[in-house]
Design an enzyme around this catalytic site. Structure first.
Site, PDB file in Angstrom:
ATOM      1  N   GLY A  25      62.762  71.691  70.503  1.00  7.92           N
ATOM      2  CA  GLY A  25      61.964  70.869  69.618  1.00  7.92           C
ATOM      3  C   GLY A  25      62.536  69.475  69.500  1.00  7.92           C
ATOM      4  N   VAL A  27      63.879  67.863  66.812  1.00  9.47           N
ATOM      5  CA  VAL A  27      65.187  67.847  66.152  1.00  9.47           C
ATOM      6  C   VAL A  27      66.211  68.625  66.968  1.00  9.47           C
ATOM      7  CG1 VAL A  27      66.454  68.569  64.090  1.00  9.47           C
ATOM      8  CG2 VAL A  27      64.221  67.495  63.858  1.00  9.47           C
ATOM      9  N   ARG A 109      66.591  75.490  50.523  1.00 12.01           N
ATOM     10  CA  ARG A 109      67.094  74.279  49.858  1.00 12.01           C
ATOM     11  C   ARG A 109      67.213  74.418  48.350  1.00 12.01           C
ATOM     12  NH1 ARG A 109      63.196  70.178  53.200  1.00 12.01           N
ATOM     13  NH2 ARG A 109      64.367  70.171  55.161  1.00 12.01           N
ATOM     14  N   CYS A 139      64.519  64.892  55.063  1.00 11.94           N
ATOM     15  CA  CYS A 139      65.066  63.669  55.681  1.00 11.94           C
ATOM     16  C   CYS A 139      65.042  62.474  54.739  1.00 11.94           C
ATOM     17  CB  CYS A 139      64.313  63.356  56.970  1.00 11.94           C
ATOM     18  SG  CYS A 139      62.552  63.681  56.928  1.00 11.94           S
ATOM     19  N   SER A 169      57.716  61.066  63.745  1.00 13.72           N
ATOM     20  CA  SER A 169      58.584  62.104  64.305  1.00 13.72           C
ATOM     21  C   SER A 169      59.027  63.101  63.255  1.00 13.72           C
ATOM     22  CB  SER A 169      59.809  61.480  64.979  1.00 13.72           C
ATOM     23  OG  SER A 169      60.533  60.674  64.072  1.00 13.72           O
ATOM     24  N   GLY A 170      58.873  62.749  61.975  1.00 15.95           N
ATOM     25  CA  GLY A 170      59.172  63.709  60.916  1.00 15.95           C
ATOM     26  C   GLY A 170      58.245  64.906  60.932  1.00 15.95           C
ATOM     27  N   LYS A 222      59.449  68.165  46.845  1.00 14.69           N
ATOM     28  CA  LYS A 222      60.724  68.437  47.509  1.00 14.69           C
ATOM     29  C   LYS A 222      61.731  67.334  47.210  1.00 14.69           C
ATOM     30  CE  LYS A 222      58.559  70.585  51.576  1.00 14.69           C
ATOM     31  NZ  LYS A 222      58.275  70.352  53.019  1.00 14.69           N
ATOM     32  N   ARG A 244      53.105  58.407  55.099  1.00 15.71           N
ATOM     33  CA  ARG A 244      53.350  58.454  56.545  1.00 15.71           C
ATOM     34  C   ARG A 244      52.917  57.121  57.156  1.00 15.71           C
ATOM     35  NH1 ARG A 244      56.568  62.159  58.591  1.00 15.71           N
ATOM     36  NH2 ARG A 244      55.319  63.883  57.762  1.00 15.71           N
ATOM     37  N   HIS A 251      62.853  56.639  58.904  1.00 17.20           N
ATOM     38  CA  HIS A 251      62.253  56.676  57.570  1.00 17.20           C
ATOM     39  C   HIS A 251      62.829  55.532  56.736  1.00 17.20           C
ATOM     40  CE1 HIS A 251      60.447  60.324  58.633  1.00 17.20           C
ATOM     41  NE2 HIS A 251      60.887  61.136  57.700  1.00 17.20           N
ATOM     42  N   ASN A 324      65.580  59.396  60.876  1.00 14.86           N
ATOM     43  CA  ASN A 324      65.238  60.681  60.263  1.00 14.86           C
ATOM     44  C   ASN A 324      65.607  61.879  61.119  1.00 14.86           C
ATOM     45  OD1 ASN A 324      62.871  59.312  61.650  1.00 14.86           O
ATOM     46  ND2 ASN A 324      62.131  61.429  61.625  1.00 14.86           N
TER      47      ASN A 324
END
Length: 353
Positions: A25, A27, A109, A139, A169-170, A222, A244, A251, A324
């Protein structure tokens, strides 16, 4: 802990066995790039995915396999670049055999038993942890707390308001593909399969994740919760608007805050200039303001445009940006492992870029 200890004797480094799940992927690829930069030998890397194959590593490639109990049993650390559902399955399954897991998803988290860590802000949360899982933050949260933590330590924090401008890309490969497809078209339609709530090329989308009945998105919730947990300020007054933007990587955040104790602008600047993980840029125009193009592929959070807010006691504003995929994801996870056991995992952090 199983496996050899990290040693630097006569220039020789003995490496842990490192697993990366989701290695193919967006990341996951950054995890592998950072490991290669650090010099981790390919034979000490285990790449995992949902299908077997290969993944680029350094100037060559490594095999990608499925994670099972046997493969997990030889790992010293496992980095999860997977979605929340897959992370839960891995942690509850083969991951039980791994001494340390750093999970990049949202799965753990906010679990009170799982540390949520940005080393510059709360490395102490790693002490005496009960289980083998550490969570990596969102991120945007990761970048924000690198700036907020030194201010908290010096002057206290009364409130935080931010607007995030988050790169495509996030949203992973699907986000990048949608952006590139739309950028190359002349119409105003959204690309098929786009993960965004509207066309992203030549526009901005002021919604990330699902809207709640109260009007706040999942992404904003979040950020609120993670900033409070990482800074260990459960009652902090914090509000975020997540947007976005048509940027590939990087970011950015417009950050407004109030300190608890009186502070002058020069004092806040000095604190930020000395803070780990930050690159400070003067707000007087003598230096380029923080921009995503300046941080892509680099490690620090860049902060600038620091100023006081007229009419607001102890109020300050600044603008920051970070990669990010690095500090917002892979790099922070590797730094977490290094903070958890510097002797064993410290060499996984390459020289700062």
């Amino acid at each position: 802990m199983t496996g050899p200890r990290l040693e630097r004797l006569e220039g020789v480094v003995r490496w842990p066995i490192v697993g990366v799940a989701g290695a193919r992927g967006v990341v996951g690829g950054v995890f592998l790039s950072i490991m290669a930069d650090a010099g981790l030998p390919a034979e000490r890397l285990r790449a995992f995915g949902t299908e077997v194959g290969t993944a680029p590593y350094g100037e060559g490639s490594v095999p990608v396999r499925l994670l099972d109990d046997e493969a997990a049993g030889e790992l010293d650390v496992l980095f999860l670049a997977t979605d929340a559902a897959i992370s839960r399955d891995m942690v509850g399954g083969p991951g039980r055999r791994v001494p340390l897991i750093v999970d990049n998803s949202s799965a753990f988290r906010l679990d009170p038993q799982v540390p949520l860590v940005v080393p510059e802000a709360n490395a102490r949360a790693l002490r005496g942890r009960a289980g083998n899982v550490v969570a990596n933050p969102n991120c945007t949260s990761a970048a924000a707390v690198v700036v907020l933590a030194p201010i908290r330590d010096a002057f206290g924090l009364a409130s935080v308001d931010l607007a995030s401008y988050q790169a495509v890309s996030g949203a992973g490969r699907a986000g990048l593909d949608a952006f590139l497809a739309e950028r190359g078209s002349d119409d105003r339609e959204q690309a098929p399969g786009s993960p965004f709530h509207g066309r992203i090329a030549d526009s901005v989308v002021p919604q990330i994740d699902l809207l709640g009945e109260d009007g706040w998105t999942g992404e904003e919730r979040k950020i609120h919760a993670e900033i409070r947990k990482i800074l260990e300020l459960p009652d902090l007054d914090v509000a975020a608007t997540a947007v976005r933007v048509p940027v590939k990587t990087g970011h950015s955040i417009a950050l407004h805050l109030r300190t608890q104790r009186n502070a002058g602008l020069s004092q806040v600047e000095e604190v930020l200039r000395r803070a780990p993980g930050l690159e400070f840029r003067a707000a007087d125009g003598s230096e380029r303001h923080p921009m995503p193009l300046d941080v892509e592929g680099r490690d620090p959070v860049i902060v600038g445009r620091l100023r006081t807010i007229p009419g607001r006691d102890r109020g300050f504003a600044c603008f920051l940006t970070s990669d990010n995929l690095r500090k917002g994801a892979a790099l922070n996870a590797i730094q977490v492992a290094a903070a958890a056991d510097p002797d064993w995992f410290g060499a996984l952090v390459p020289p700062r870029r």
